[in-house]
Design an enzyme around this catalytic site. Sequence first.
Site, PDB file in Angstrom:
ATOM      1  N   ASP A 151       0.842  -1.194   0.000  1.00  0.00           N
ATOM      2  CA  ASP A 151       0.000   0.000   0.000  1.00  0.00           C
ATOM      3  C   ASP A 151       0.884   1.254   0.000  1.00  0.00           C
ATOM      4  O   ASP A 151       1.727   1.416  -0.879  1.00  0.00           O
ATOM      5  CB  ASP A 151      -0.942  -0.089   1.210  1.00  0.00           C
ATOM      6  CG  ASP A 151      -2.015   0.966   1.269  1.00  0.00           C
ATOM      7  OD1 ASP A 151      -3.145   0.670   0.852  1.00  0.00           O
ATOM      8  OD2 ASP A 151      -1.736   2.074   1.747  1.00  0.00           O
ATOM      9  N   ASP A 169      -8.670  -7.720  -3.135  1.00  0.00           N
ATOM     10  CA  ASP A 169      -8.495  -6.353  -2.628  1.00  0.00           C
ATOM     11  C   ASP A 169      -9.201  -5.361  -3.551  1.00  0.00           C
ATOM     12  O   ASP A 169      -8.911  -5.295  -4.748  1.00  0.00           O
ATOM     13  CB  ASP A 169      -6.997  -6.043  -2.542  1.00  0.00           C
ATOM     14  CG  ASP A 169      -6.690  -4.714  -1.871  1.00  0.00           C
ATOM     15  OD1 ASP A 169      -7.629  -4.027  -1.430  1.00  0.00           O
ATOM     16  OD2 ASP A 169      -5.498  -4.373  -1.785  1.00  0.00           O
ATOM     17  N   GLY A 206      -8.115 -10.332   1.030  1.00  0.00           N
ATOM     18  CA  GLY A 206      -8.265  -8.929   0.677  1.00  0.00           C
ATOM     19  C   GLY A 206      -7.001  -8.114   0.853  1.00  0.00           C
ATOM     20  O   GLY A 206      -5.897  -8.564   0.530  1.00  0.00           O
ATOM     21  N   HIS A 207      -7.158  -6.931   1.417  1.00  0.00           N
ATOM     22  CA  HIS A 207      -6.117  -5.906   1.438  1.00  0.00           C
ATOM     23  C   HIS A 207      -4.965  -6.246   2.383  1.00  0.00           C
ATOM     24  O   HIS A 207      -3.800  -6.120   2.020  1.00  0.00           O
ATOM     25  CB  HIS A 207      -6.769  -4.580   1.853  1.00  0.00           C
ATOM     26  CG  HIS A 207      -5.903  -3.369   1.737  1.00  0.00           C
ATOM     27  ND1 HIS A 207      -5.358  -2.945   0.544  1.00  0.00           N
ATOM     28  CD2 HIS A 207      -5.514  -2.458   2.665  1.00  0.00           C
ATOM     29  CE1 HIS A 207      -4.665  -1.831   0.740  1.00  0.00           C
ATOM     30  NE2 HIS A 207      -4.739  -1.527   2.028  1.00  0.00           N
ATOM     31  N   PHE A 208      -5.305  -6.687   3.596  1.00  0.00           N
ATOM     32  CA  PHE A 208      -4.287  -6.965   4.613  1.00  0.00           C
ATOM     33  C   PHE A 208      -4.013  -8.467   4.677  1.00  0.00           C
ATOM     34  O   PHE A 208      -4.506  -9.176   5.556  1.00  0.00           O
ATOM     35  CB  PHE A 208      -4.716  -6.397   5.969  1.00  0.00           C
ATOM     36  CG  PHE A 208      -4.541  -4.911   6.088  1.00  0.00           C
ATOM     37  CD1 PHE A 208      -3.275  -4.349   6.203  1.00  0.00           C
ATOM     38  CD2 PHE A 208      -5.640  -4.072   6.085  1.00  0.00           C
ATOM     39  CE1 PHE A 208      -3.110  -2.971   6.310  1.00  0.00           C
ATOM     40  CE2 PHE A 208      -5.483  -2.688   6.200  1.00  0.00           C
ATOM     41  CZ  PHE A 208      -4.214  -2.142   6.310  1.00  0.00           C
TER      42      PHE A 208
END
Length: 295
Positions: free
Chosen positions: A109, A243, A269-271
């Site tokens: 990120d 994500d 997903g994102h994490f």
Amino acid sequence: MGLTSAYPVTHHRTATVDGVKIFYREAGPKDGPVVLLLHGFPTSSHMFRNLIPYLADRYHVIAPDYPGYGQSDAPDRASFSYTFDRAGELVDGLLHQLGIARYAMYVMDYGAPVGWRLALKHPDAITGLIIQNGNAYDEGLKEFWDPIKVHWADGAKASRDKLLGLISLETTIFQYTDGVSDKTRISPDNWTHDQPLLDRPGNADIQMDMLYDYRTNLPLYPRVQAWLRDKQPPALLVWGKNDFIFPEPGAHPYKRDLRDVEFHLLDTGHFVLEDKADEVFPLIHDFLDRKVAGA
């Protein structure tokens, strides 16, 4: 029966860099190969709290908080520029203070544009890359970014104010849980840690400044891609394919520029580290052992 080895201790330290107190987590042998962990939004080095001791058996692990995040100082924005350039300079200054000149780098990120600035400044410093939902290609900026791009284009207060929902508790929980099939794997400690820091007086403007400055990362992409092609750092890509923020299309272009990239799309997903530590931690340690330990 005695323990075969001691559990690595993580130290929680601060250093003053250009007058700014930078907090960082440090673990592992001081003479081990260095691994720099660069966190994302809206969190801090807290996101690496479990990975750090896992790597610290062999590696000297450093995980800083950027200014305005985690336990680092959050200077008044009237006298401090919240930009990715500045975050990169302060991380670089921390590494210089610690006497660290070569390191593998985990970018995720916001950690990607911070890390790319380090790589462009010190093109021979990077011994390896772990890329986790961190962007270096235009293909990676999809619909999540549309309202942010409006603000990039007009710089207006009205478009800025429309982005304030991105630092709400609802969105913070979304970042941790969206795209995760079994949400019981995600500790709620994540958002109960991150959200009070986001909610500090003045922090909303800091986050909006950083979102606006993200526009400066896109013109760097061709230079980053050229660095990847030229230096060919060994790379491990572990990407949460569900994500919404940095979706799967941002992962594949790395294969255009890197000949030695170990490519893993994960059903999360994102994490990624919060959901798939059991899969990803061994991949990271094995990659470092094979590609970085002797570099």
